[in-house]
Write a protein that holds these residues in place. Structure first.
Motif, PDB file in Angstrom:
ATOM      1  N   UNK A  14       0.861  -1.175   0.000  1.00 46.81           N
ATOM      2  CA  UNK A  14       0.000   0.000   0.000  1.00 46.81           C
ATOM      3  C   UNK A  14       0.903   1.232   0.000  1.00 46.81           C
ATOM      4  N   UNK A  15       0.309   2.386  -0.280  1.00 42.62           N
ATOM      5  CA  UNK A  15       1.081   3.618  -0.255  1.00 42.62           C
ATOM      6  C   UNK A  15       0.199   4.781   0.181  1.00 42.62           C
ATOM      7  N   UNK A  27       6.748  13.511  -0.875  1.00 46.21           N
ATOM      8  CA  UNK A  27       7.125  12.156  -0.486  1.00 46.21           C
ATOM      9  C   UNK A  27       5.889  11.270  -0.466  1.00 46.21           C
ATOM     10  N   UNK A  28       6.138   9.998  -0.600  1.00 50.47           N
ATOM     11  CA  UNK A  28       5.105   8.963  -0.440  1.00 50.47           C
ATOM     12  C   UNK A  28       5.706   7.903   0.470  1.00 50.47           C
ATOM     13  N   UNK A  29       4.902   7.374   1.376  1.00 55.64           N
ATOM     14  CA  UNK A  29       5.319   6.249   2.210  1.00 55.64           C
ATOM     15  C   UNK A  29       4.668   4.991   1.639  1.00 55.64           C
ATOM     16  N   UNK A  30       5.505   4.019   1.270  1.00 60.47           N
ATOM     17  CA  UNK A  30       5.024   2.721   0.784  1.00 60.47           C
ATOM     18  C   UNK A  30       5.195   1.716   1.920  1.00 60.47           C
ATOM     19  N   UNK A  46      10.336   5.111   2.023  1.00 63.74           N
ATOM     20  CA  UNK A  46      10.068   6.498   1.625  1.00 63.74           C
ATOM     21  C   UNK A  46      10.443   6.662   0.160  1.00 63.74           C
ATOM     22  N   UNK A  47       9.517   7.214  -0.607  1.00 64.04           N
ATOM     23  CA  UNK A  47       9.750   7.542  -2.013  1.00 64.04           C
ATOM     24  C   UNK A  47       9.837   9.063  -2.133  1.00 64.04           C
ATOM     25  N   UNK A  50      13.504   5.923  -2.212  1.00 65.00           N
ATOM     26  CA  UNK A  50      13.416   4.476  -2.024  1.00 65.00           C
ATOM     27  C   UNK A  50      14.337   4.031  -0.882  1.00 65.00           C
ATOM     28  N   UNK A  51      14.083   4.603   0.278  1.00 58.17           N
ATOM     29  CA  UNK A  51      14.864   4.216   1.460  1.00 58.17           C
ATOM     30  C   UNK A  51      13.949   3.523   2.462  1.00 58.17           C
ATOM     31  N   UNK A  52      14.449   2.433   3.019  1.00 60.81           N
ATOM     32  CA  UNK A  52      13.718   1.668   4.024  1.00 60.81           C
ATOM     33  C   UNK A  52      13.807   2.432   5.346  1.00 60.81           C
ATOM     34  N   UNK A  53      12.654   2.849   5.891  1.00 66.88           N
ATOM     35  CA  UNK A  53      12.675   3.675   7.090  1.00 66.88           C
ATOM     36  C   UNK A  53      12.340   2.906   8.361  1.00 66.88           C
TER      37      UNK A  53
END
Length: 90
Positions: A14-15, A27-30, A46-47, A50-53
């Motif tokens: 989901x995003x 930003x978008x959170x996926x 985070x887009x 494309x970093x894993x938060x």
């Protein structure tokens, strides 16, 4: 708002809607989720960078697969988010 994107091997992606960070950048959170015996495994990204938060329960290999999947699908995710943003204004 949470927007559904896909389900592959019981992992749901989901995003969020487009948001602006402190510097004014969009930003978008996926979020990848998978049910387990105690609740859910999850990984948030985070887009556009494309970093894993944050995350829990996915293996390192699965995280790498998620990153690759997001790189291949981020343009479409942005397009869908932008359409939803424009339709909410109209």
């Amino acid at each position: 708002m949470i927007n559904y994107y896909s389900t592959i091997d019981e992992v749901v992606l989901t995003f969020s809607n487009i948001k602006r960070n402190e510097q004014g950048f969009e930003t978008i959170i996926a979020r990848f989720e998978r049910a387990n015996n105690n609740g859910f495994d999850y990984a948030e990204w985070k887009l556009p960078c494309i970093s894993n938060i944050k995350g829990f329960g996915f293996s390192e290999d699965e995280i790498l697969e998620q990153e690759r999947y997001l790189r291949n699908n981020s343009i479409l995710i942005w397009e869908i988010a932008r359409e939803k943003e424009l339709s909410s204004i109209a």
